[in-house]
Write an enzyme that holds these catalytic residues in place. Sequence first.
Site, PDB file in Angstrom:
ATOM      1  N   ASP A  25      18.330  -7.652 -37.516  1.00 55.77           N
ATOM      2  CA  ASP A  25      17.311  -7.945 -38.315  1.00 55.77           C
ATOM      3  C   ASP A  25      17.556  -9.283 -39.077  1.00 55.77           C
ATOM      4  O   ASP A  25      18.271  -9.670 -39.380  1.00 55.77           O
ATOM      5  CB  ASP A  25      17.337  -6.841 -39.453  1.00 55.77           C
ATOM      6  CG  ASP A  25      15.939  -6.911 -40.485  1.00 55.77           C
ATOM      7  OD1 ASP A  25      14.746  -7.324 -40.211  1.00 55.77           O
ATOM      8  OD2 ASP A  25      15.632  -6.137 -41.375  1.00 55.77           O
ATOM      9  N   ASN A  73       7.606  -0.953 -35.254  1.00 53.23           N
ATOM     10  CA  ASN A  73       7.609  -2.770 -35.060  1.00 53.23           C
ATOM     11  C   ASN A  73       5.900  -2.846 -34.433  1.00 53.23           C
ATOM     12  O   ASN A  73       5.435  -4.055 -34.206  1.00 53.23           O
ATOM     13  CB  ASN A  73       8.525  -3.080 -34.212  1.00 53.23           C
ATOM     14  CG  ASN A  73       9.893  -3.342 -35.141  1.00 53.23           C
ATOM     15  OD1 ASN A  73      10.848  -3.268 -34.823  1.00 53.23           O
ATOM     16  ND2 ASN A  73       9.658  -3.325 -36.497  1.00 53.23           N
ATOM     17  N   ARG A  76       3.110  -5.226 -35.842  1.00 56.67           N
ATOM     18  CA  ARG A  76       3.124  -6.378 -35.987  1.00 56.67           C
ATOM     19  C   ARG A  76       2.055  -7.236 -34.765  1.00 56.67           C
ATOM     20  O   ARG A  76       1.433  -6.397 -34.561  1.00 56.67           O
ATOM     21  CB  ARG A  76       4.552  -7.109 -35.258  1.00 56.67           C
ATOM     22  CG  ARG A  76       5.464  -6.473 -36.476  1.00 56.67           C
ATOM     23  CD  ARG A  76       7.099  -6.903 -36.035  1.00 56.67           C
ATOM     24  NE  ARG A  76       7.966  -6.497 -36.842  1.00 56.67           N
ATOM     25  CZ  ARG A  76       9.155  -7.012 -37.293  1.00 56.67           C
ATOM     26  NH1 ARG A  76       9.465  -8.102 -36.599  1.00 56.67           N
ATOM     27  NH2 ARG A  76      10.018  -6.546 -37.902  1.00 56.67           N
ATOM     28  N   ARG A 193      24.289  -3.973 -40.717  1.00 57.88           N
ATOM     29  CA  ARG A 193      22.837  -4.188 -40.960  1.00 57.88           C
ATOM     30  C   ARG A 193      22.782  -5.746 -41.578  1.00 57.88           C
ATOM     31  O   ARG A 193      23.106  -6.053 -42.809  1.00 57.88           O
ATOM     32  CB  ARG A 193      22.128  -3.286 -41.978  1.00 57.88           C
ATOM     33  CG  ARG A 193      20.569  -4.111 -41.877  1.00 57.88           C
ATOM     34  CD  ARG A 193      19.579  -2.982 -42.406  1.00 57.88           C
ATOM     35  NE  ARG A 193      18.314  -3.435 -42.219  1.00 57.88           N
ATOM     36  CZ  ARG A 193      17.038  -3.024 -42.172  1.00 57.88           C
ATOM     37  NH1 ARG A 193      16.981  -1.646 -42.306  1.00 57.88           N
ATOM     38  NH2 ARG A 193      15.998  -3.557 -41.997  1.00 57.88           N
TER      39      ARG A 193
HETATM   40  C1  IPE Z   1      14.330  -2.647 -38.481  1.00 59.51           C
HETATM   41  O1  IPE Z   1      13.984  -3.714 -38.813  1.00 59.51           O
HETATM   42  C2  IPE Z   1      13.886  -2.323 -36.888  1.00 59.51           C
HETATM   43  C3  IPE Z   1      14.714  -3.269 -35.929  1.00 59.51           C
HETATM   44  C4  IPE Z   1      15.648  -4.403 -36.370  1.00 59.51           C
HETATM   45  C5  IPE Z   1      14.499  -3.552 -34.569  1.00 59.51           C
HETATM   46  P1  IPE Z   1      12.442  -3.873 -39.640  1.00 59.51           P
HETATM   47  O2  IPE Z   1      12.227  -5.467 -40.039  1.00 59.51           O
HETATM   48  O3  IPE Z   1      11.510  -3.348 -38.702  1.00 59.51           O
HETATM   49  O4  IPE Z   1      12.690  -3.002 -40.710  1.00 59.51           O
HETATM   50  P2  IPE Z   1      12.112  -3.045 -42.297  1.00 59.51           P
HETATM   51  O5  IPE Z   1      10.638  -3.070 -41.891  1.00 59.51           O
HETATM   52  O6  IPE Z   1      12.669  -4.109 -42.905  1.00 59.51           O
HETATM   53  O7  IPE Z   1      12.628  -1.626 -42.773  1.00 59.51           O
HETATM   54  C1  IPE Z   2      14.416  -8.244 -36.533  1.00 56.95           C
HETATM   55  O1  IPE Z   2      13.783  -9.189 -37.131  1.00 56.95           O
HETATM   56  C2  IPE Z   2      13.717  -7.944 -34.917  1.00 56.95           C
HETATM   57  C3  IPE Z   2      12.721  -6.706 -35.020  1.00 56.95           C
HETATM   58  C4  IPE Z   2      12.348  -5.901 -35.753  1.00 56.95           C
HETATM   59  C5  IPE Z   2      11.786  -6.889 -33.556  1.00 56.95           C
HETATM   60  P1  IPE Z   2      12.555  -9.125 -38.173  1.00 56.95           P
HETATM   61  O2  IPE Z   2      11.397  -9.701 -37.127  1.00 56.95           O
HETATM   62  O3  IPE Z   2      12.146  -8.140 -38.606  1.00 56.95           O
HETATM   63  O4  IPE Z   2      12.936 -10.245 -39.153  1.00 56.95           O
HETATM   64  P2  IPE Z   2      12.476 -10.459 -40.504  1.00 56.95           P
HETATM   65  O5  IPE Z   2      12.967  -9.159 -41.058  1.00 56.95           O
HETATM   66  O6  IPE Z   2      11.002 -10.618 -40.419  1.00 56.95           O
HETATM   67  O7  IPE Z   2      13.272 -11.526 -41.207  1.00 56.95           O
HETATM   68 MG    MG Z   3      12.951  -7.217 -40.437  1.00 58.41          MG
END
Ligand code: IPE
Ligand code: IPE
Ligand code: MG
Length: 247
Positions: A25, A73, A76, A193
């Site tokens: 993340d 996800n 998005r 995490r």
């Molecule tokens: C968790 O990250 C899922 C992955 C890293 C694949 P997210 O960015 O989706 O989680 P939230 O929305 O902050 O809980």
């Molecule tokens: C994790 O990084 C990757 C996926 C969940 C696919 P994020 O895309 O959630 O990054 P932040 O949380 O927006 O910084």
């Molecule tokens: Mg994230």
Amino acid sequence: MLFLFKKKSKPKNSDLPVHIGIILDGNGRWAKRRGLPRTAGHSAGAENFRTIANYCRDIGIKYLTVYAFSTENWKRSEEEIYAIWELLRKYLKESIQKMVRDRVKISIMGDIGAIPEDIQELIDETDRLSETFEGIQLNICLNYGGRDEILKAAKEVAADCLAGKIQPEEITDDYFEAKLYSAGVPDPDLIIRPSGELRISNFLLWQSAYSEFYFTKTLWPDFSTKELDSAIADYQKRDRRFGGVKD
Ligand code: IPE
Ligand code: IPE
Ligand code: MG
């Protein structure tokens, strides 16, 4: 003579976690801080994933499970999701060529029926290649959700009951676990995490019952091998009791 007491930088082998889970993340925020599109963060994150996976193999970690795309996800933008599949496509193609040489066995965990078909074919090929060799096992969670996984297992167990293969009172932890995506993989000892969030976000809900957690504000693309050493060192200081008592 302070240098005599300097700690060794590499983690000691005793009490090394057998299985590490990482929630990848912070890619989006990493890019935003640099004035770049979110997709650039995913590229940097994918690059770092290679570095950390190789390092885990080198220090003797047996299983590494990374959370790369959750069942949530899909909320998005299409552009972002497309960029993630593109990175995955590239990674799997490269891995298929190098898996045996690099001693990395790749396994995908999640509902892959919903992801692009050509990637499903690449996954089938990695599965085929992975079947018989030993090294680090890399589990990549794709379209993965802990609840989804538990529900899938529950449905399969219910179907077994209806088919008369088992009676409800005979269902054990082991029987249930064998229906999870992670069947055959030991539970994660340590879950990391990055990005400062203090939540599990639907990752390995069943398997994390007794996992140790390491949270850090570092964003995933910046999470270094040095910080992994710190996370492992921290883990090695924990007193894992599993509900029992230690004197
Ligand atoms: C968790 O990250 C899922 C992955 C890293 C694949 P997210 O960015 O989706 O989680 P939230 O929305 O902050 O809980
Ligand atoms: C994790 O990084 C990757 C996926 C969940 C696919 P994020 O895309 O959630 O990054 P932040 O949380 O927006 O910084
Ligand atoms: Mg994230």
